[in-house]
Design an enzyme around this catalytic site. Structure first.
Site, short mmCIF file in Angstrom:
data_model
loop_
_atom_site.label_atom_id
_atom_site.label_comp_id
_atom_site.label_asym_id
_atom_site.label_seq_id
_atom_site.Cartn_x
_atom_site.Cartn_y
_atom_site.Cartn_z
N GLU A 47 35.70 -9.33 -5.15
CA GLU A 47 36.83 -10.22 -4.90
C GLU A 47 37.92 -9.36 -4.26
O GLU A 47 38.27 -8.31 -4.80
CB GLU A 47 37.34 -10.82 -6.22
N ARG A 273 28.17 -2.56 -17.25
CA ARG A 273 29.19 -2.03 -16.35
C ARG A 273 29.46 -0.58 -16.68
O ARG A 273 29.17 -0.10 -17.78
CB ARG A 273 30.46 -2.87 -16.35
N LYS A 283 40.52 -3.69 -12.25
CA LYS A 283 41.34 -3.79 -11.05
C LYS A 283 42.76 -4.23 -11.38
O LYS A 283 43.73 -3.76 -10.80
CB LYS A 283 40.73 -4.81 -10.10
P1 ATP Z 1 37.63 -6.01 -12.32
O1 ATP Z 1 37.35 -6.57 -13.68
O2 ATP Z 1 37.99 -4.57 -12.29
O3 ATP Z 1 38.55 -6.85 -11.50
P2 ATP Z 1 35.49 -7.38 -11.18
O4 ATP Z 1 34.14 -7.37 -11.76
O5 ATP Z 1 36.25 -8.60 -11.39
O6 ATP Z 1 36.23 -6.07 -11.61
P3 ATP Z 1 34.68 -7.81 -8.52
O7 ATP Z 1 35.41 -7.57 -7.27
O8 ATP Z 1 34.36 -9.20 -8.90
O9 ATP Z 1 35.49 -7.09 -9.64
O10 ATP Z 1 33.36 -6.92 -8.57
C1 ATP Z 1 32.42 -6.86 -7.54
C2 ATP Z 1 31.10 -6.40 -8.10
O11 ATP Z 1 31.25 -5.13 -8.73
C3 ATP Z 1 30.61 -7.36 -9.16
O12 ATP Z 1 29.23 -7.60 -8.94
C4 ATP Z 1 30.84 -6.64 -10.44
O13 ATP Z 1 29.91 -7.00 -11.41
C5 ATP Z 1 30.72 -5.17 -10.03
N1 ATP Z 1 31.52 -4.32 -10.92
C6 ATP Z 1 32.83 -4.42 -11.18
N2 ATP Z 1 33.22 -3.51 -12.09
C7 ATP Z 1 32.11 -2.80 -12.41
C8 ATP Z 1 31.84 -1.72 -13.30
N3 ATP Z 1 32.80 -1.17 -14.05
N4 ATP Z 1 30.59 -1.24 -13.37
C9 ATP Z 1 29.61 -1.77 -12.61
N5 ATP Z 1 29.79 -2.79 -11.76
C10 ATP Z 1 31.01 -3.31 -11.65
MG MG Z 2 34.91 -10.41 -10.77
#
Ligand code: ATP
Ligand code: MG
Length: 575
Positions: A47, A273, A283
């Site tokens: 995102e 994760r 984020k």
């Molecule tokens: P945040 O919670 O930090 O905003 P998010 O999962 O909402 O992270 P996205 O931009 O939706 O952020 O993530 C893109 C991809 O990266 C998704 O498939 C998510 O599952 C993966 N991802 C995000 N954080 C991690 C992590 N700590 N370890 C492994 N994969 C991750």
């Molecule tokens: Mg997300």
């Protein structure tokens, strides 16, 4: 596919060792059953609401790595269903980070917003199937109707509206007749489901705001869960990998695709994760650090963002190596920061030329050395790699050594310089401290030394000199600013440490390390570094690995300490 393979990534000569995992086992089985025609299509779906962090790097390496190893493709798809939090700056940074890590997405980057027209058509389809309805409960009412973990929800009074009425209301939502929040489109599933995600989840909501890709074309926006599965299906994704918190959303993912005639039905697979200690990988919280100026920006070298790690001096190869080493499992855990540091040290040990830089200079006058004499001394750039060539050091009467390499009252077994004792200058002569000069406050400001002219490249006659210290010429060296970094937080898990404040989750800030950033403004680097460019990495002998910062100018070099030579970091509690 064998259990252990080696992967070569674009733009680099280094190879990443790849270890098998449960996702590879699933894919191997799918291929042997000729599922999806034996193809592998993955996607990385960020995102665009912030910069990518090291957790995303794990997901990038996993998705792009699998596509590469199985001769498939991987899409970069921006999950842009929340226009209020998203920005072009983030889109650009994400593209840059993925490319920098050495991966190539298929065709142009994709956007979930590319599919807004199809998503809208599919929503109309669901309404016609009697599987979706427009609900006019207020957000508070909807919350009360939803029930709780222990209590079933209640059907919305709007659940049994006719198809015609729902189609009409949905069309009017799209035309902008209603205010934000006044109505939503919901799936008609089961308000008594033990899985709250299945209690008639929202599919569309009204948001009268401009979108960075679609402008003012839409005032209704699809929800993530509805958008994601359909986007995957449209793109022909075979294996849709996501983190464990989406396990409970999988029934909804499958439900949506089961109702509709989508081009395919991808398989969602969840993995754990990445969590790293002494930092945070959210984020939203990283954005808070930036917005509230706790750090200098998204690319502050203390940040666990890919841009911060890059600026700090981490290489793409080291991050790819890290992502493989930590593995892919179904169990959440916390990875030690030292694992990440190990990976960059391993890389730079081989690739970084050696150099000398005095970080905290103390003037040394070698009185036995002639006033204007300059001697060129040759030293290898790398002790184990002759192909890196040699560098020239300038030996002069006045030099600098590091303050920490002189003690007037040395502790037992001290091997560095002290009064009346000798030490070797790295790649140069043995010197002896004859006199200590102090200022009015009693602080040592200069040492007067002599040198033994018979010790260049050979041992001194009749005595042993054990210590070796680094140095630079006073006049034939270049000024440098050296930035030293430590852990961003003092607690291993800043969120857990803040858990007493349940109502306010910004207490992780209480554990910011006040000593995480130190500037050494008067450092001096050997003259061979005069042409250093941002991004160049060195091992400063006896000090660690350092990478030139983009702030470097022709007048002043600026170096970031990427990592220490050894894992010398002591846990706060163990001090
Ligand atoms: P945040 O919670 O930090 O905003 P998010 O999962 O909402 O992270 P996205 O931009 O939706 O952020 O993530 C893109 C991809 O990266 C998704 O498939 C998510 O599952 C993966 N991802 C995000 N954080 C991690 C992590 N700590 N370890 C492994 N994969 C991750
Ligand atoms: Mg997300």
């Amino acid at each position: 596919m064998s259990d252990s393979v080696t992967r070569t990534t674009e733009n680099t000569t280094s190879e990443t060792k790849v270890v098998s995992n449960f996702i590879r086992h699933i894919i191997d089985k799918d291929i042997s059953n000729n599922k999806n025609g034996g193809k592998v299509v993955t996607r990385f779906p960020p995102e665009p609401n912030g910069y990518l962090h090291i957790g995303h790097a794990k997901s990038i390496c996993l998705n792009f790595g699998l596509a590469q190893d199985y001769h498939g493709v991987c899409n970069l798809r921006f999950d842009d269903t929340n226009p209020e939090k998203e920005e072009m700056e983030y889109i650009d940074s994400i593209k840059k980070d993925v490319s920098w890590l050495g991966f190539k997405w298929q065709d142009e980057p994709k956007f979930a917003s590319d599919y807004f027209p199809q998503l809208h058509q599919y929503a109309i389809e669901l309404i016609k199937l009697g599987k979706a309805y427009v609900c006019s409960l207020s957000p508070d009412e909807a919350r009360a109707y939803r029930g709780s973990l222990t209590e079933a929800g209640k059907d919305s009074p709007y659940r049994d509206q006719s198809v015609e009425e729902n189609l009409d209301l949905f069309a009017r939502m799209k035309q902008g007749e209603f205010d934000d929040g006044a109505k939503v489109l919901r799936a008609k599933i089961d308000m008594a489901s033990p899985n709250i995600n299945m209690r008639d989840p929202i599919l569309y909501r009204i948001r009268k705001i401009e979108h960075h890709q679609t402008g003012n074309e839409w005032c209704i926006y699809p929800m993530y869960d509805y958008t994601h599965c359909i986007s995957d299906a449209i793109e022909g994704i075979t294996h849709s990998l996501c983190t464990l918190e989406f396990e409970d959303h999988r029934p909804l993912y499958d439900w949506v695709l089961d109702q509709l005639q989508t081009p395919s039905h991808p398989q969602q697979i969840e993995f754990a994760r990445l969590n790293l200690n002494y930092t945070i990988t959210s984020k939203r919280k990283l954005k808070q650090l930036v917005d509230e100026n706790h750090v200098l920006g998204w690319d502050d070298p203390r940040m666990p963002t890919i841009s911060g790690l890059r600026r700090r001096g981490y290489t793409p190869a080291s991050i790819r190596d890290f992502s493989e080493r930590i593995g892919v499992t179904k169990v959440d855990g916390v990875v030690d920061m030292s694992t990440l540091e190990f990976c960059i040290r391993e890389d730079l040990e081989h690739s970084a030329p050696r150099a000398m830089c005095v970080i905290n200079p103390l003037k040394v006058t070698i009185e036995s050395w002639a006033e204007d004499e300059v001697q060129d001394l040759s030293a290898p750039r790398h002790p184990k790699d002759e192909s890196m060539g040699r560098r020239t050091l300038k030996m002069t009467r006045v030099i600098y050594i590091d303050r920490s390499d002189f003690e007037e009252v040395p502790p037992p077994k001290y091997k560095r310089l002290t009064v009346d004792k000798e030490v070797r200058l790295r790649n140069s002569y043995v010197i002896k401290c004859e006199q200590v000069i102090k200022d009015e406050q009693g602080e040592v400001i200069e040492l007067r030394c002599s040198h033994d002219a018979d010790t260049l490249g050979k041992k001194p006659e009749g005595r042993k000199v054990k210590g070796v210290i680094h140095w630079v010429s006073e006049q034939l060296s270049v000024p440098a600013e050296v930035r030293l970094y430590d852990r961003l937080f003092t607690e291993e898990n800043p969120d857990a440490a803040a858990k007493n404040h349940e109502d306010d989750d910004s207490h992780f800030l209480d554990f910011l390390n006040p000593d995480s950033f130190m500037v050494m403004a008067d450092a001096r680097a050997e003259i061979s570094l005069a042409d250093t460019q941002a991004g160049d990495a060195f091992q400063f002998e006896r000090e660690g690995y350092f990478t030139a910062d983009p702030d470097t100018t022709s007048d002043k070099l600026v170096f970031n300490r990427t990592v220490n030579l050894r894992d010398s970091w002591v846990k706060a509690g163990a001090k």
